[in-house]
Design a protein around this motif. Structure first.
Motif, PDB file in Angstrom:
ATOM      1  N   THR A   1      32.983  44.976  -9.426  1.00  0.00           N
ATOM      2  CA  THR A   1      32.286  45.228  -8.179  1.00  0.00           C
ATOM      3  C   THR A   1      31.477  44.343  -7.623  1.00  0.00           C
ATOM      4  O   THR A   1      30.601  43.209  -7.943  1.00  0.00           O
ATOM      5  CB  THR A   1      31.676  46.646  -8.297  1.00  0.00           C
ATOM      6  OG1 THR A   1      31.846  48.004  -9.103  1.00  0.00           O
ATOM      7  CG2 THR A   1      30.511  46.485  -6.613  1.00  0.00           C
ATOM      8  N   LYS A   2      31.895  43.681  -6.424  1.00  0.00           N
ATOM      9  CA  LYS A   2      31.091  42.728  -5.713  1.00  0.00           C
ATOM     10  C   LYS A   2      30.292  42.936  -4.477  1.00  0.00           C
ATOM     11  O   LYS A   2      29.309  42.718  -4.441  1.00  0.00           O
ATOM     12  CB  LYS A   2      32.328  41.763  -4.520  1.00  0.00           C
ATOM     13  CG  LYS A   2      33.061  41.070  -6.323  1.00  0.00           C
ATOM     14  CD  LYS A   2      34.699  40.225  -4.904  1.00  0.00           C
ATOM     15  CE  LYS A   2      35.033  40.084  -6.396  1.00  0.00           C
ATOM     16  NZ  LYS A   2      35.906  40.670  -6.794  1.00  0.00           N
ATOM     17  N   ASN A   3      30.386  44.866  -4.386  1.00  0.00           N
ATOM     18  CA  ASN A   3      29.615  44.892  -2.891  1.00  0.00           C
ATOM     19  C   ASN A   3      28.282  45.383  -3.679  1.00  0.00           C
ATOM     20  O   ASN A   3      28.193  47.123  -4.731  1.00  0.00           O
ATOM     21  CB  ASN A   3      29.865  45.675  -2.306  1.00  0.00           C
ATOM     22  CG  ASN A   3      28.413  46.210  -1.416  1.00  0.00           C
ATOM     23  OD1 ASN A   3      27.605  46.823  -1.689  1.00  0.00           O
ATOM     24  ND2 ASN A   3      29.583  46.533  -0.110  1.00  0.00           N
ATOM     25  N   PRO A   4      26.940  45.061  -3.508  1.00  0.00           N
ATOM     26  CA  PRO A   4      25.936  45.545  -4.678  1.00  0.00           C
ATOM     27  C   PRO A   4      25.149  47.483  -3.837  1.00  0.00           C
ATOM     28  O   PRO A   4      24.893  47.934  -5.148  1.00  0.00           O
ATOM     29  CB  PRO A   4      24.931  44.971  -4.445  1.00  0.00           C
ATOM     30  CG  PRO A   4      24.893  44.114  -3.417  1.00  0.00           C
ATOM     31  CD  PRO A   4      26.215  44.047  -2.998  1.00  0.00           C
ATOM     32  N   ALA A   5      26.096  47.668  -3.491  1.00  0.00           N
ATOM     33  CA  ALA A   5      25.444  48.836  -2.418  1.00  0.00           C
ATOM     34  C   ALA A   5      27.137  49.993  -2.744  1.00  0.00           C
ATOM     35  O   ALA A   5      26.751  51.306  -3.255  1.00  0.00           O
ATOM     36  CB  ALA A   5      26.069  49.356  -1.128  1.00  0.00           C
ATOM     37  N   TYR A   6      27.336  49.578  -4.176  1.00  0.00           N
ATOM     38  CA  TYR A   6      29.065  50.476  -4.706  1.00  0.00           C
ATOM     39  C   TYR A   6      28.545  50.454  -6.622  1.00  0.00           C
ATOM     40  O   TYR A   6      27.789  49.740  -6.442  1.00  0.00           O
ATOM     41  CB  TYR A   6      30.243  50.260  -4.370  1.00  0.00           C
ATOM     42  CG  TYR A   6      30.344  49.912  -3.298  1.00  0.00           C
ATOM     43  CD1 TYR A   6      30.482  50.324  -2.126  1.00  0.00           C
ATOM     44  CD2 TYR A   6      31.380  48.918  -3.256  1.00  0.00           C
ATOM     45  CE1 TYR A   6      30.437  50.402  -0.841  1.00  0.00           C
ATOM     46  CE2 TYR A   6      31.766  49.212  -1.554  1.00  0.00           C
ATOM     47  CZ  TYR A   6      31.233  49.241  -0.829  1.00  0.00           C
ATOM     48  OH  TYR A   6      32.060  49.310   1.067  1.00  0.00           O
ATOM     49  N   SER A   7      29.160  51.482  -6.574  1.00  0.00           N
ATOM     50  CA  SER A   7      28.642  51.898  -8.455  1.00  0.00           C
ATOM     51  C   SER A   7      29.436  50.610  -8.699  1.00  0.00           C
ATOM     52  O   SER A   7      30.072  50.080  -8.425  1.00  0.00           O
ATOM     53  CB  SER A   7      29.336  53.058  -8.415  1.00  0.00           C
ATOM     54  OG  SER A   7      29.673  52.345  -9.688  1.00  0.00           O
ATOM     55  N   ASP A   8      28.011  49.645 -10.154  1.00  0.00           N
ATOM     56  CA  ASP A   8      28.665  48.457 -10.903  1.00  0.00           C
ATOM     57  C   ASP A   8      30.389  49.137 -12.216  1.00  0.00           C
ATOM     58  O   ASP A   8      30.541  48.633 -12.523  1.00  0.00           O
ATOM     59  CB  ASP A   8      28.131  48.685 -11.549  1.00  0.00           C
ATOM     60  CG  ASP A   8      27.142  49.114 -12.204  1.00  0.00           C
ATOM     61  OD1 ASP A   8      27.548  50.525 -12.783  1.00  0.00           O
ATOM     62  OD2 ASP A   8      26.340  48.680 -12.825  1.00  0.00           O
ATOM     63  N   THR A   9      30.528  50.488 -11.522  1.00  0.00           N
ATOM     64  CA  THR A   9      31.988  51.008 -12.616  1.00  0.00           C
ATOM     65  C   THR A   9      32.933  51.295 -11.521  1.00  0.00           C
ATOM     66  O   THR A   9      33.875  52.156 -11.917  1.00  0.00           O
ATOM     67  CB  THR A   9      31.475  52.694 -13.270  1.00  0.00           C
ATOM     68  OG1 THR A   9      30.983  53.006 -12.889  1.00  0.00           O
ATOM     69  CG2 THR A   9      30.266  51.763 -14.342  1.00  0.00           C
ATOM     70  N   LYS A  10      32.898  51.045 -10.525  1.00  0.00           N
ATOM     71  CA  LYS A  10      33.546  52.315  -9.344  1.00  0.00           C
ATOM     72  C   LYS A  10      34.911  51.930  -9.453  1.00  0.00           C
ATOM     73  O   LYS A  10      35.184  52.379  -9.121  1.00  0.00           O
ATOM     74  CB  LYS A  10      33.012  51.436  -7.532  1.00  0.00           C
ATOM     75  CG  LYS A  10      33.521  51.703  -6.545  1.00  0.00           C
ATOM     76  CD  LYS A  10      33.795  51.317  -5.528  1.00  0.00           C
ATOM     77  CE  LYS A  10      34.542  51.427  -4.563  1.00  0.00           C
ATOM     78  NZ  LYS A  10      34.314  53.269  -3.624  1.00  0.00           N
ATOM     79  N   TYR A  11      35.277  50.662  -9.967  1.00  0.00           N
ATOM     80  CA  TYR A  11      36.962  50.696  -9.813  1.00  0.00           C
ATOM     81  C   TYR A  11      37.390  50.765 -11.607  1.00  0.00           C
ATOM     82  O   TYR A  11      38.328  50.366 -11.220  1.00  0.00           O
ATOM     83  CB  TYR A  11      36.991  48.821  -9.402  1.00  0.00           C
ATOM     84  CG  TYR A  11      36.430  48.675  -8.062  1.00  0.00           C
ATOM     85  CD1 TYR A  11      37.045  49.014  -7.176  1.00  0.00           C
ATOM     86  CD2 TYR A  11      35.416  47.856  -8.076  1.00  0.00           C
ATOM     87  CE1 TYR A  11      37.137  48.802  -6.049  1.00  0.00           C
ATOM     88  CE2 TYR A  11      34.907  47.446  -6.320  1.00  0.00           C
ATOM     89  CZ  TYR A  11      35.667  48.009  -5.452  1.00  0.00           C
ATOM     90  OH  TYR A  11      35.439  47.918  -4.229  1.00  0.00           O
ATOM     91  N   VAL A  12      36.674  51.445 -12.109  1.00  0.00           N
ATOM     92  CA  VAL A  12      36.848  52.086 -13.469  1.00  0.00           C
ATOM     93  C   VAL A  12      37.047  53.470 -13.021  1.00  0.00           C
ATOM     94  O   VAL A  12      38.149  53.928 -13.633  1.00  0.00           O
ATOM     95  CB  VAL A  12      35.712  51.935 -14.646  1.00  0.00           C
ATOM     96  CG1 VAL A  12      36.726  52.184 -16.061  1.00  0.00           C
ATOM     97  CG2 VAL A  12      35.792  49.718 -14.510  1.00  0.00           C
ATOM     98  N   ASP A  13      36.001  53.807 -13.080  1.00  0.00           N
ATOM     99  CA  ASP A  13      36.084  55.163 -12.827  1.00  0.00           C
ATOM    100  C   ASP A  13      36.397  56.114 -11.975  1.00  0.00           C
ATOM    101  O   ASP A  13      37.426  56.976 -12.064  1.00  0.00           O
ATOM    102  CB  ASP A  13      34.162  55.748 -13.038  1.00  0.00           C
ATOM    103  CG  ASP A  13      33.283  55.627 -14.195  1.00  0.00           C
ATOM    104  OD1 ASP A  13      33.795  55.098 -15.003  1.00  0.00           O
ATOM    105  OD2 ASP A  13      32.465  55.209 -13.912  1.00  0.00           O
ATOM    106  N   GLU A  14      36.548  55.613 -10.878  1.00  0.00           N
ATOM    107  CA  GLU A  14      38.364  56.111  -9.976  1.00  0.00           C
ATOM    108  C   GLU A  14      39.760  55.860  -9.906  1.00  0.00           C
ATOM    109  O   GLU A  14      40.316  56.244  -9.165  1.00  0.00           O
ATOM    110  CB  GLU A  14      37.275  55.737  -8.386  1.00  0.00           C
ATOM    111  CG  GLU A  14      36.229  56.061  -7.544  1.00  0.00           C
ATOM    112  CD  GLU A  14      35.951  55.404  -6.329  1.00  0.00           C
ATOM    113  OE1 GLU A  14      36.933  55.452  -5.866  1.00  0.00           O
ATOM    114  OE2 GLU A  14      34.555  55.343  -6.297  1.00  0.00           O
ATOM    115  N   LEU A  15      39.773  55.415 -11.050  1.00  0.00           N
ATOM    116  CA  LEU A  15      41.286  53.952 -11.090  1.00  0.00           C
ATOM    117  C   LEU A  15      41.481  54.698 -12.389  1.00  0.00           C
ATOM    118  O   LEU A  15      41.946  54.039 -13.106  1.00  0.00           O
ATOM    119  CB  LEU A  15      41.415  53.095 -11.173  1.00  0.00           C
ATOM    120  CG  LEU A  15      41.073  52.410  -9.672  1.00  0.00           C
ATOM    121  CD1 LEU A  15      40.996  51.064  -9.296  1.00  0.00           C
ATOM    122  CD2 LEU A  15      42.762  53.539  -8.699  1.00  0.00           C
ATOM    123  N   VAL A  16      41.181  56.282 -13.442  1.00  0.00           N
ATOM    124  CA  VAL A  16      41.992  56.984 -14.753  1.00  0.00           C
ATOM    125  C   VAL A  16      42.888  57.766 -14.751  1.00  0.00           C
ATOM    126  O   VAL A  16      42.428  58.137 -14.131  1.00  0.00           O
ATOM    127  CB  VAL A  16      40.216  57.532 -14.964  1.00  0.00           C
ATOM    128  CG1 VAL A  16      40.225  58.378 -16.482  1.00  0.00           C
ATOM    129  CG2 VAL A  16      39.049  56.719 -15.259  1.00  0.00           C
TER     130      VAL A  16
END
Length: 367
Positions: A270-285
């Motif tokens: 995650t490059k934007n600190p406003a987003y969850s640091d697991t965003k691109y894992v948790d939302e793509l399972v």
């Protein structure tokens, strides 16, 4: 195994580490990640090797042994040695998964991204140099890379297709894969252990689209920030399901033992600190996907990730996001075309640094 990494794995995601170095291999860290964090593969790219080869020390012994060779030869020896040693560590994983996992990727020289024949030639050279059945050769999904992908697969070589940003290009990649496997079958290659993944880049899409949405500054635009990348990836998964279910060529090849080309989520830090640091894992399972994570993202997942299934049932919403972006005047094709060009340029820049660092190492250890 941590609860979150186990849950992600149980829900069909193969966790691959997006990093490799000699220090990681020799310290036992890679083996620890396999044992403790469900890591079942590794990807590399020019930027990763830039970081590894910039270190003074870990590669000096091999550079000394090589002597005053030309820098291109030295880089090939250093990188293929790391990949070969990593594939040996992952060999039990490969065998246990019938070679679906346990894969370690090495990329062709990024300066060849727009040269089909040169890419084909180097793909064979790297495959033969690593000389391990669980290696993968990374080829960028440029227009010139597509026929190289087909030709490489046709030789029975496993391929990781990288730098995919758009659905249009992804569909071309799937077609190039199916044609390559068909040619491999015609050439008499066993299909069971030919593997391929299609590396669909994620976070960079949000970085590019969010910038345009911020420039618009409307409430409608603000509501879409942080949604483009996941929507794009989810629609890639929809396309993956559709293409392999409906293409008549694939049914025949699958009957002969061929395995599907799995989507791989890349650029998942995650490059934007406003987003969850697991965003691109948790939302793509979802089943039959790979997520290649930098160690920081892997640690975040292990610590506080969710890991529940999160793609099925989201396709309508994903289409809605893309339609709203279009309605706001966001030219998504222009965005993804630029991301591809920028991605190639960034890897070439990293490779130039690798050349300089390794040349400095050759000079240092040889006096």
């Amino acid at each position: 195994m941590t609860e979150a990494t186990q849950r992600v794995s149980d829900n069909g995601v193969s966790i691959w580490l997006d990093d490799l170095s000699r220090t990681r291999i020799e310290s036992g860290n890679l083996q620890e990640l396999i044992a403790n964090d469900n890591v079942v593969g590794v990807t590399t790219n020019p930027s990763i090797f830039q970081k590894a080869l910039h270190q003074v020390g870990p590669y000096d012994a091999q550079l000394k042994e090589l002597g005053k060779v030309d820098v291109e030869t030295a880089i090939r020896e250093l990188t293929t040695t790391d990949v070969r040693n990593a594939t040996d560590i992952f060999r039990p994983v490969a065998e246990a998964s019938d070679y679906v996992n346990g894969r370690v990727s090495i990329e062709v020289d990024p300066r060849l991204a727009h040269e089909t024949e040169a890419t084909e030639k180097q793909a064979v050279e790297l495959w033969e140099k690593v000389n391990r059945p669980n290696a993968m050769i990374k080829i960028p999904a440029t227009l010139e890379g597509l026929p190289a992908i087909t030709a490489t697969l046709a030789k029975g070589i496993s391929v990781n297709v990288t730098l995919i940003f758009s659905l249009e290009r992804y569909e071309q990649v799937i077609d190039a894969f199916i044609e390559g496997i068909a040619q491999a079958a015609a050439n008499g290659h066993p299909l069971e252990h030919i593997a391929s993944v299609a590396s669909f880049f994620v976070s960079r899409v949000d970085t590019a689209v969010d910038k345009k949405l911020e420039e618009l500054g409307t409430d409608e635009a603000k509501a879409l920030e942080g949604k483009a990348a996941v929507a794009n990836a989810r629609l890639a998964y929809e396309l993956f399901q559709k293409k392999f279910a409906e293409d008549p060529r694939w049914a025949d090849l699958a009957a002969k033992g061929a395995k599907v080309q799995r989507p791989l989520w890349a650029s998942t830090g995650t490059k934007n600190p406003a987003y969850s640091d697991t965003k691109y894992v948790d939302e793509l399972v979802a089943p039959d996907v790979v997520n290649t994570m930098p160690e920081k993202t892997l640690n975040a997942l292990a610590d506080h990730g969710n890991g529940a299934a999160s793609i099925e049932g989201t396709f309508e919403d994903a289409h809605d996001v893309m339609n709203k972006l279009e309605a706001l005047g966001i030219d998504f094709k222009a965005v993804t075309d630029k991301l591809e060009a920028d991605g190639v340029a960034a890897f070439i820049k990293s490779w130039d640094t690798v050349l300089a660092d390794v040349q400095a190492g050759i000079d240092r250890v040889n006096g």
